[in-house]
Design a protein around this motif. Structure first.
Motif, PDB file in Angstrom:
ATOM      1  N   SER A  57       0.835  -1.207   0.000  1.00  0.00           N
ATOM      2  CA  SER A  57       0.000   0.000   0.000  1.00  0.00           C
ATOM      3  C   SER A  57       0.868   1.254   0.000  1.00  0.00           C
ATOM      4  CB  SER A  57      -0.984   0.001   1.177  1.00  0.00           C
ATOM      5  OG  SER A  57      -0.370  -0.452   2.344  1.00  0.00           O
ATOM      6  N   THR A  58       2.077   1.178   0.577  1.00  0.00           N
ATOM      7  CA  THR A  58       2.957   2.353   0.548  1.00  0.00           C
ATOM      8  C   THR A  58       3.543   2.549  -0.843  1.00  0.00           C
ATOM      9  OG1 THR A  58       3.562   1.870   2.820  1.00  0.00           O
ATOM     10  CG2 THR A  58       4.938   3.443   1.671  1.00  0.00           C
ATOM     11  N   LEU A  59       4.073   1.473  -1.442  1.00  0.00           N
ATOM     12  CA  LEU A  59       4.801   1.599  -2.702  1.00  0.00           C
ATOM     13  C   LEU A  59       3.873   1.743  -3.893  1.00  0.00           C
ATOM     14  CD1 LEU A  59       7.649  -1.005  -2.159  1.00  0.00           C
ATOM     15  CD2 LEU A  59       7.822   1.495  -2.158  1.00  0.00           C
ATOM     16  N   THR A  60       2.838   0.866  -3.981  1.00  0.00           N
ATOM     17  CA  THR A  60       1.982   0.865  -5.164  1.00  0.00           C
ATOM     18  C   THR A  60       0.928   1.958  -5.109  1.00  0.00           C
ATOM     19  OG1 THR A  60       2.318  -1.506  -5.209  1.00  0.00           O
ATOM     20  CG2 THR A  60       0.624  -0.646  -6.669  1.00  0.00           C
ATOM     21  N   PHE A  61       0.391   2.199  -3.896  1.00  0.00           N
ATOM     22  CA  PHE A  61      -0.722   3.162  -3.810  1.00  0.00           C
ATOM     23  C   PHE A  61      -0.330   4.463  -3.114  1.00  0.00           C
ATOM     24  CE2 PHE A  61      -2.465  -1.141  -3.926  1.00  0.00           C
ATOM     25  CZ  PHE A  61      -3.247  -1.044  -5.067  1.00  0.00           C
ATOM     26  N   TRP A  66      -0.065   5.667   8.326  1.00  0.00           N
ATOM     27  CA  TRP A  66      -1.159   5.099   9.120  1.00  0.00           C
ATOM     28  C   TRP A  66      -2.154   4.337   8.264  1.00  0.00           C
ATOM     29  CZ3 TRP A  66      -0.150   4.423  13.850  1.00  0.00           C
ATOM     30  CH2 TRP A  66       0.670   5.334  14.543  1.00  0.00           C
ATOM     31  N   VAL A  67      -2.394   4.824   7.045  1.00  0.00           N
ATOM     32  CA  VAL A  67      -3.303   4.100   6.145  1.00  0.00           C
ATOM     33  C   VAL A  67      -2.707   2.750   5.793  1.00  0.00           C
ATOM     34  CG1 VAL A  67      -4.430   4.161   3.886  1.00  0.00           C
ATOM     35  CG2 VAL A  67      -4.247   6.252   5.240  1.00  0.00           C
ATOM     36  N   GLY A 131       7.818   6.951   5.501  1.00  0.00           N
ATOM     37  CA  GLY A 131       6.707   7.480   6.289  1.00  0.00           C
ATOM     38  C   GLY A 131       6.923   7.253   7.769  1.00  0.00           C
ATOM     39  N   PHE A 132       7.453   6.057   8.090  1.00  0.00           N
ATOM     40  CA  PHE A 132       7.687   5.731   9.488  1.00  0.00           C
ATOM     41  C   PHE A 132       8.799   6.581  10.078  1.00  0.00           C
ATOM     42  CE2 PHE A 132      10.268   3.238  12.496  1.00  0.00           C
ATOM     43  CZ  PHE A 132       9.373   3.179  13.543  1.00  0.00           C
TER      44      PHE A 132
END
Lengths: 326, 342
Positions: A57-61, A66-67, A131-132
């Motif tokens: 979800s981080t890389l592709t979207f 948090w999401v 993000g982290f």
């Protein structure tokens, strides 16, 4: 041989984020098996849900941190339902078979070449932890904890990991001391008796499967953070069995047992590695190579587990009285 | 009968002597006030009709015994009625609620609680925790409320108080903090029964409550069962010991090969020739716990050629010795006869 260095390395393992991840995933197993009696041999699958759910979800979207965490948790709940709906009405051993198969299916799916764009196939995924680390409140620099010196990134991962472990331990402890936890323990002992007392056993088992799975998923995310990479090879069945080792080491129906078990597991691995490598390099041991020594330490962990099962079968923190009646 | 235990209920269920059946007693007869009505319930295992009950009613506020030889379908009927097994056909109602296809935990919540033939206690929970588990309406058993003790702490106190009272009644209060696995077989039976009462059921179904319980405990278990009736509960129990049935049951249902073959008050059912032949044996009316009864039985068996096992001189090498010991041989025959009955 530098004993101080070896000892420092072992102490460093106690607070490493990988130990925290192992402890958290083993805590999930404690909820599954120690408290509810669900034989889950697919905890690596739940960890993979966390790692891949978060990374994809981080890389592709381009999802924010948090999401991405939320997506990983949703994946884990869906996975738990997929496993639980067909099998929780059956005896515990069926769940064991299904979970081990499901975890392997998950691993083979992410290794598929057709999905290389999304999952990275056998090479895995990299660079999804910005993000982290953007949330890091510690100013840049070196932090000396006495036995290890950490960068601000390392410190942030460790603080987050152990805060999460502590929070989950408290939550599990409160849950298991509640009447809800009592029903779970009743199900572990005899589910038909619990059914005859008017409790919906199926719903309780599903709740336990989901909660233990969520702990595994959080552990999966923790596991990827210090590496900033996901490798499908990390989520094989041996990971599940290492987690079971941690659980059995610490004590099955305990909250701190799995965490302590994970610490012991990694300290023993680190110490044996340090001592063996040191002995080989300084020429004390000549009949094995360092590669063989790497494998030898897992053999030693196995032997340690056997000795533990013989002389302290309830684990380090387990209650001897509970075991007297099995 | 010890009536000292009668509860201060508004209605004295122990003294109610109105007839149980509406009209004549017989297999499938109607009851004056049934709590459980069973219609056409069948269960087949392969080619065998394990249960084939056409019509059966269980009288409210009474103790009903379900007897029958091994394999008669008593436990299977229990399992079917409580939702632990699914019938091939049939319907049954409990207190007006149709129960066919209802999950076992919902059946229990309606007030129809059962125990098991092989006692089921949660071994690694303490006796007190076992009891608490039996209670109904504990909001803390919902996951959403489990973390907040203020939501369930008060109910937990009530439950604990109720459990303490029951444990004292069943003489398990000294064991309250011991693991249930450390209890003896008889104590486990007591715990299982006490735990079933935690939910304040309307109908208590006991599957062989006396199996494996020593005679001293049997008496106290019997008293407990009679107490349940005094407190206004209905009891249905499976039992093999005819003395137990005779002492406490108001009504007896006899099953054989899955069917109800006889019904009635215990004294009448035990006179029924079909029941005697199928199940009770010729000397069923002798109380083996009683020395008078034993002597009577021995005297009776001495006259009975059929109870002598083998020939008089069987197994004896010298016939001249056998002549002297002939009487002892008959006594041995008597022992075998008694075993037949058990």
């Amino acid at each position: 041989m530098d004993f101080l260095n070896i000892l420092n390395g072992a102490l460093g393992e106690i607070i490493s984020p990988t130990t925290a991840a192992y402890g958290l995933a083993a805590l999930g197993l404690a909820v599954h098996f120690g408290y509810t009696g669900l034989l889950n041999f697919g905890q690596a699958g739940f960890m993979a849900m966390g790692a891949y759910g978060f990374a994809i979800s981080t890389l592709t979207f381009n999802a924010p941190f948090w999401v991405a965490v939320l997506v990983a948790l949703v994946c884990s709940v869906v996975f738990a339902f997929l496993l639980g709906i067909p099998t929780l009405r059956l005896r515990a051993d069926y769940l064991a078979i299904v979970t081990i198969a499901a975890a392997e299916i998950a691993r083979y799916v992410v290794t598929t070449n057709r999905l290389t764009d999304v999952t990275g196939s056998a090479g895995g995924l990299n660079g999804f932890t910005n993000g982290f680390y953007a949330l890091n409140p510690f100013p840049e620099g070196r932090y000396d904890l006495g036995f290890v010196a950490l960068s601000h990134r390392d410190l942030w991962v460790r603080v987050t990991a152990w805060a999460l472990v502590a929070l989950c331990c408290v939550l599990v402890l409160l849950l298991m001391r509640s009447p809800w936890g009592r029903v779970l323990k009743g199900i572990r002992e005899d589910e038909n008796a619990v059914r005859s007392l008017g409790k919906n056993v199926y719903a309780y088992k599903m709740q336990a499967l989901v909660i233990g799975g969520i702990l595994g998923t959080l552990a999966g995310i923790l596991f990827t953070l210090p590496r900033s990479s996901v490798q499908p090879a990390n989520y094989g069945t041996e990971l599940t069995f290492f987690l079971w080792t941690c659980l059995l080491l610490g004590g099955m129906a305990t909250v701190l047992g799995p965490v302590l078990g994970a610490m012991i597991f990694w300290v023993v691995l680190s110490l044996t590695q340090g001592l063996l490598y040191g002995a080989i390099e300084s020429g004390i041991i000549t009949f094995i190579t360092t590669t063989q020594a790497g494998q030898l330490r897992y053999i030693m962990v196995g032997i340690a587990l056997m000795l533990l099962m013989i002389f302290r079968p309830q684990g380090v923190l387990g209650n001897k009285r509970e075991l007297a009646f099995t | 009968m010890t009536d000292k235990t009668t509860a201060p209920a508004t209605i004295d269920f122990m003294a109610d002597t109105r007839p149980i059946a509406e009209g004549e007693a017989g297999p499938g007869c109607r009851k004056r006030d049934p709590i459980l009505t069973v219609r056409h319930v069948t269960r087949r295992f392969g080619g065998i009709n394990a249960v084939d009950v056409d019509f059966l009613e269980i009288p409210r506020h009474k103790i009903t015994a379900l007897i029958g030889p091994n394999g008669a379908g008593k436990t299977t009927l229990f399992n079917l009625l409580t939702g632990f097994d699914q019938p091939n056909s049939g319907e049954w109602t409990f207190d007006g609620h149709p129960l066919a296809g209802v999950a076992s935990y919902k059946v229990a919540r309606l007030g129809m609680v059962r125990t098991f033939q092989l006692t089921k206690v949660m071994g690694k929970l303490t006796v007190l925790e076992n009891m608490r588990l039996g209670a109904a309406d504990q909001p803390g058993e919902r996951l959403s409320a489990a973390l907040f003790k203020n939501l369930w702490g008060r109910r937990e106190k009530e439950i604990t108080a109720q459990a303490e009272v029951l444990l004292e009644k069943f003489k398990l209060d000294a064991k309250r903090n011991d693991y249930a696995a450390s209890l003896s077989g008889g104590q486990r039976k007591l715990l299982e029964m006490a735990r079933a009462l935690m939910a304040r059921p309307k109908l208590v179904m006991l599957d062989e409550p006396m199996a494996g319980v020593n005679p001293a405990l049997t008496q106290s278990l019997l008293d407990h069962i009679k107490n349940l009736k005094a407190e206004g509960m209905t009891v249905l129990f499976v039992e093999h010991d005819m003395q137990v049935v005779r002492h406490i049951a108001d009504w007896v249902v006899v099953m054989a090969e899955g069917k109800v073959v006889a019904e009635g008050p215990p004294a009448d059912v035990m006179k029924d020739q079909a029941v005697i032949d199928a199940y009770l044996g010729a000397h069923h009316d002798v109380d083996l716990g009683d020395t008078e009864g034993l002597k009577e039985l021995e005297a009776e068996l001495a006259q009975d050629q059929a109870s002598v096992v083998g020939t008089e001189d069987e197994g004896i090498l010298g016939h001249h010795i056998a002549e002297r010991d002939g009487r002892r041989d008959e006594a041995a025959g008597g022992t075998a006869g008694r075993k037949d009955q058990g």
